[in-house]
Design a protein around this motif. Structure first.
Motif, PDB file in Angstrom:
ATOM      1  N   PRO A  14       0.812  -1.219   0.000  1.00  0.00           N
ATOM      2  CA  PRO A  14       0.000   0.000   0.000  1.00  0.00           C
ATOM      3  C   PRO A  14       0.848   1.273   0.000  1.00  0.00           C
ATOM      4  O   PRO A  14       0.994   1.952   1.022  1.00  0.00           O
ATOM      5  CB  PRO A  14      -0.833  -0.136   1.277  1.00  0.00           C
ATOM      6  CG  PRO A  14       0.005  -0.971   2.184  1.00  0.00           C
ATOM      7  CD  PRO A  14       0.753  -1.927   1.292  1.00  0.00           C
ATOM      8  N   VAL A  15       1.401   1.581  -1.156  1.00  0.00           N
ATOM      9  CA  VAL A  15       2.286   2.740  -1.311  1.00  0.00           C
ATOM     10  C   VAL A  15       1.454   3.956  -1.713  1.00  0.00           C
ATOM     11  O   VAL A  15       0.645   3.860  -2.659  1.00  0.00           O
ATOM     12  CB  VAL A  15       3.360   2.456  -2.371  1.00  0.00           C
ATOM     13  CG1 VAL A  15       4.237   3.685  -2.600  1.00  0.00           C
ATOM     14  CG2 VAL A  15       4.206   1.254  -1.956  1.00  0.00           C
ATOM     15  N   GLU A  34      -3.390   4.443   3.538  1.00  0.00           N
ATOM     16  CA  GLU A  34      -3.727   3.989   4.888  1.00  0.00           C
ATOM     17  C   GLU A  34      -4.948   3.072   4.864  1.00  0.00           C
ATOM     18  O   GLU A  34      -4.998   2.076   5.599  1.00  0.00           O
ATOM     19  CB  GLU A  34      -3.990   5.194   5.798  1.00  0.00           C
ATOM     20  CG  GLU A  34      -2.771   6.013   6.144  1.00  0.00           C
ATOM     21  CD  GLU A  34      -1.831   5.305   7.111  1.00  0.00           C
ATOM     22  OE1 GLU A  34      -2.271   4.345   7.790  1.00  0.00           O
ATOM     23  OE2 GLU A  34      -0.658   5.710   7.181  1.00  0.00           O
ATOM     24  N   VAL A  35      -5.931   3.399   4.027  1.00  0.00           N
ATOM     25  CA  VAL A  35      -7.106   2.531   3.886  1.00  0.00           C
ATOM     26  C   VAL A  35      -6.691   1.168   3.339  1.00  0.00           C
ATOM     27  O   VAL A  35      -7.132   0.127   3.830  1.00  0.00           O
ATOM     28  CB  VAL A  35      -8.160   3.196   2.975  1.00  0.00           C
ATOM     29  CG1 VAL A  35      -9.262   2.203   2.607  1.00  0.00           C
ATOM     30  CG2 VAL A  35      -8.763   4.416   3.660  1.00  0.00           C
ATOM     31  N   ALA A  36      -5.822   1.178   2.326  1.00  0.00           N
ATOM     32  CA  ALA A  36      -5.353  -0.088   1.755  1.00  0.00           C
ATOM     33  C   ALA A  36      -4.578  -0.902   2.778  1.00  0.00           C
ATOM     34  O   ALA A  36      -4.744  -2.125   2.868  1.00  0.00           O
ATOM     35  CB  ALA A  36      -4.481   0.193   0.526  1.00  0.00           C
ATOM     36  N   ALA A  37      -3.730  -0.236   3.550  1.00  0.00           N
ATOM     37  CA  ALA A  37      -2.963  -0.944   4.577  1.00  0.00           C
ATOM     38  C   ALA A  37      -3.878  -1.538   5.632  1.00  0.00           C
ATOM     39  O   ALA A  37      -3.689  -2.683   6.070  1.00  0.00           O
ATOM     40  CB  ALA A  37      -1.947   0.000   5.217  1.00  0.00           C
ATOM     41  N   ALA A  66       5.581   1.533   1.924  1.00  0.00           N
ATOM     42  CA  ALA A  66       4.147   1.373   2.154  1.00  0.00           C
ATOM     43  C   ALA A  66       3.693   2.074   3.428  1.00  0.00           C
ATOM     44  O   ALA A  66       4.457   2.255   4.383  1.00  0.00           O
ATOM     45  CB  ALA A  66       3.804  -0.107   2.237  1.00  0.00           C
ATOM     46  N   ALA A  67       2.429   2.453   3.443  1.00  0.00           N
ATOM     47  CA  ALA A  67       1.791   2.884   4.691  1.00  0.00           C
ATOM     48  C   ALA A  67       1.778   1.707   5.656  1.00  0.00           C
ATOM     49  O   ALA A  67       1.637   0.553   5.257  1.00  0.00           O
ATOM     50  CB  ALA A  67       0.362   3.355   4.403  1.00  0.00           C
ATOM     51  N   ALA A  69       4.146   0.298   7.183  1.00  0.00           N
ATOM     52  CA  ALA A  69       5.166  -0.686   6.827  1.00  0.00           C
ATOM     53  C   ALA A  69       5.650  -1.482   8.038  1.00  0.00           C
ATOM     54  O   ALA A  69       5.838  -2.702   7.958  1.00  0.00           O
ATOM     55  CB  ALA A  69       6.348   0.008   6.147  1.00  0.00           C
ATOM     56  N   THR A  70       5.854  -0.804   9.166  1.00  0.00           N
ATOM     57  CA  THR A  70       6.354  -1.504  10.357  1.00  0.00           C
ATOM     58  C   THR A  70       5.364  -2.552  10.838  1.00  0.00           C
ATOM     59  O   THR A  70       5.729  -3.695  11.148  1.00  0.00           O
ATOM     60  CB  THR A  70       6.656  -0.505  11.473  1.00  0.00           C
ATOM     61  OG1 THR A  70       7.656   0.415  11.024  1.00  0.00           O
ATOM     62  CG2 THR A  70       7.149  -1.212  12.724  1.00  0.00           C
ATOM     63  N   GLU A  71       4.083  -2.180  10.886  1.00  0.00           N
ATOM     64  CA  GLU A  71       3.058  -3.116  11.351  1.00  0.00           C
ATOM     65  C   GLU A  71       2.892  -4.259  10.349  1.00  0.00           C
ATOM     66  O   GLU A  71       2.722  -5.423  10.741  1.00  0.00           O
ATOM     67  CB  GLU A  71       1.731  -2.381  11.550  1.00  0.00           C
ATOM     68  CG  GLU A  71       0.580  -3.248  12.022  1.00  0.00           C
ATOM     69  CD  GLU A  71       0.756  -3.809  13.421  1.00  0.00           C
ATOM     70  OE1 GLU A  71      -0.110  -4.585  13.857  1.00  0.00           O
ATOM     71  OE2 GLU A  71       1.760  -3.480  14.097  1.00  0.00           O
ATOM     72  N   LEU A  72       2.945  -3.943   9.076  1.00  0.00           N
ATOM     73  CA  LEU A  72       2.834  -5.003   8.077  1.00  0.00           C
ATOM     74  C   LEU A  72       3.977  -6.000   8.190  1.00  0.00           C
ATOM     75  O   LEU A  72       3.761  -7.217   8.140  1.00  0.00           O
ATOM     76  CB  LEU A  72       2.792  -4.401   6.672  1.00  0.00           C
ATOM     77  CG  LEU A  72       1.453  -3.789   6.259  1.00  0.00           C
ATOM     78  CD1 LEU A  72       1.621  -2.945   5.000  1.00  0.00           C
ATOM     79  CD2 LEU A  72       0.406  -4.876   6.040  1.00  0.00           C
ATOM     80  N   ARG A  73       5.190  -5.504   8.366  1.00  0.00           N
ATOM     81  CA  ARG A  73       6.320  -6.425   8.524  1.00  0.00           C
ATOM     82  C   ARG A  73       6.144  -7.299   9.758  1.00  0.00           C
ATOM     83  O   ARG A  73       6.470  -8.493   9.738  1.00  0.00           O
ATOM     84  CB  ARG A  73       7.635  -5.640   8.617  1.00  0.00           C
ATOM     85  CG  ARG A  73       8.142  -5.118   7.281  1.00  0.00           C
ATOM     86  CD  ARG A  73       9.600  -4.683   7.384  1.00  0.00           C
ATOM     87  NE  ARG A  73       9.779  -3.616   8.366  1.00  0.00           N
ATOM     88  CZ  ARG A  73       9.709  -2.321   8.079  1.00  0.00           C
ATOM     89  NH1 ARG A  73       9.473  -1.926   6.847  1.00  0.00           N
ATOM     90  NH2 ARG A  73       9.886  -1.417   9.023  1.00  0.00           N
ATOM     91  N   ARG A  74       5.616  -6.733  10.837  1.00  0.00           N
ATOM     92  CA  ARG A  74       5.409  -7.506  12.065  1.00  0.00           C
ATOM     93  C   ARG A  74       4.413  -8.640  11.830  1.00  0.00           C
ATOM     94  O   ARG A  74       4.662  -9.792  12.224  1.00  0.00           O
ATOM     95  CB  ARG A  74       4.897  -6.590  13.182  1.00  0.00           C
ATOM     96  CG  ARG A  74       4.748  -7.291  14.536  1.00  0.00           C
ATOM     97  CD  ARG A  74       4.050  -6.409  15.551  1.00  0.00           C
ATOM     98  NE  ARG A  74       2.652  -6.194  15.218  1.00  0.00           N
ATOM     99  CZ  ARG A  74       1.683  -7.086  15.470  1.00  0.00           C
ATOM    100  NH1 ARG A  74       1.963  -8.250  16.033  1.00  0.00           N
ATOM    101  NH2 ARG A  74       0.441  -6.799  15.147  1.00  0.00           N
ATOM    102  N   VAL A  75       3.294  -8.335  11.194  1.00  0.00           N
ATOM    103  CA  VAL A  75       2.266  -9.355  10.968  1.00  0.00           C
ATOM    104  C   VAL A  75       2.722 -10.380   9.932  1.00  0.00           C
ATOM    105  O   VAL A  75       2.453 -11.583  10.059  1.00  0.00           O
ATOM    106  CB  VAL A  75       0.945  -8.684  10.541  1.00  0.00           C
ATOM    107  CG1 VAL A  75      -0.105  -9.740  10.205  1.00  0.00           C
ATOM    108  CG2 VAL A  75       0.426  -7.768  11.648  1.00  0.00           C
TER     109      VAL A  75
END
Length: 223
Positions: A14-15, A34-37, A66-67, A69-75
């Protein structure tokens, strides 16, 4: 205990400026991202709640830009992340199914944050019982495809994607292979701001609902 199926999420990083562009101008490019993320994160949460499955994300795009990004990498640490391969979207879907290996596969995208573990479990059960399961979307596409044999994703090769008749043509292509296709509940994809409002109202308290509420039109928050 062996996995009973693979759950495959086909996702795009989600860039800002590249994600959910049809939400603009109601949303800024940053808000659309942010909506996409949020949609992707809510989808991943649902997959994480389904037991005894191999969890796979076929990803394209630059996650570092990406929006969330840190949370996405964690999950995403809880998923097998593979690159999308192919010259067009249909080809990337076919290859992603093949990459999950010798398991029945349920494939979804990142545009249905209202998906639940129960819906995913139903798709897995339907794919096991018959040959395939297909969840049509309100815009004429589809939101979920379950296949007992992931090689049957070859049916998608010549189906035009992102068209008003993509869902019906996918169903026809599966039938042409002689597959029994079980229907799944119809859901709404999130393509436009009206879609986003409607879906957000169905999942109050979600990341997605919060991201949609943060968008402003003429200074008024969307709720």
């Amino acid at each position: 205990m062996t996995d009973r199926a693979g759950v495959l999420v086909v996702a795009k990083a989600p860039v800002p400026g590249l994600a959910k562009t049809r939400l603009t101008p109601a949303a800024t490019p940053e808000q659309a991202a942010e909506v996409a993320a949020a949609s992707l994160l809510d989808t991943l949460d649902a997959v994480l709640s389904v037991p005894r499955v191999r969890r796979v994300v076929a990803m394209t795009g630059d996650l570092e830009k990406a929006a969330q990004a840190t949370e996405l990498r964690r999950v995403l640490r809880w998923f097998d992340v593979i690159p999308q391969r192919g010259n067009n979207f249909a080809e990337r879907l076919v290859n992603a199914h093949r990459d999950v290996a010798d398991l029945p596969v349920v494939q979804i995208g990142m545009d249905t944050p209202q998906v639940t573990p129960w819906l995913l479990g139903s798709a897995i059960a339907a794919a096991h019982t018959g040959d395939a399961a297909l969840g049509l979307a309100e815009d004429g596409g589809w939101w979920a495809l379950g296949l007992k044999d992931p090689l049957h994703a070859m049916a998608l090769q010549h189906v035009p994607m992102s068209q008003p008749d993509t869902g019906s043509r996918t169903l026809d292509a599966l039938h042409d292979l002689g597959l029994h296709v079980s229907p799944l509940p119809m859901l709404s994809d999130v393509d436009t701001i009206d879609d986003a409002r409607r879906v957000a109202a169905s999942v109050p308290g979600s990341r997605f609902a919060a991201a949609v509420a943060a968008i402003s039109t003429a200074g008024q928050p969307i709720s």
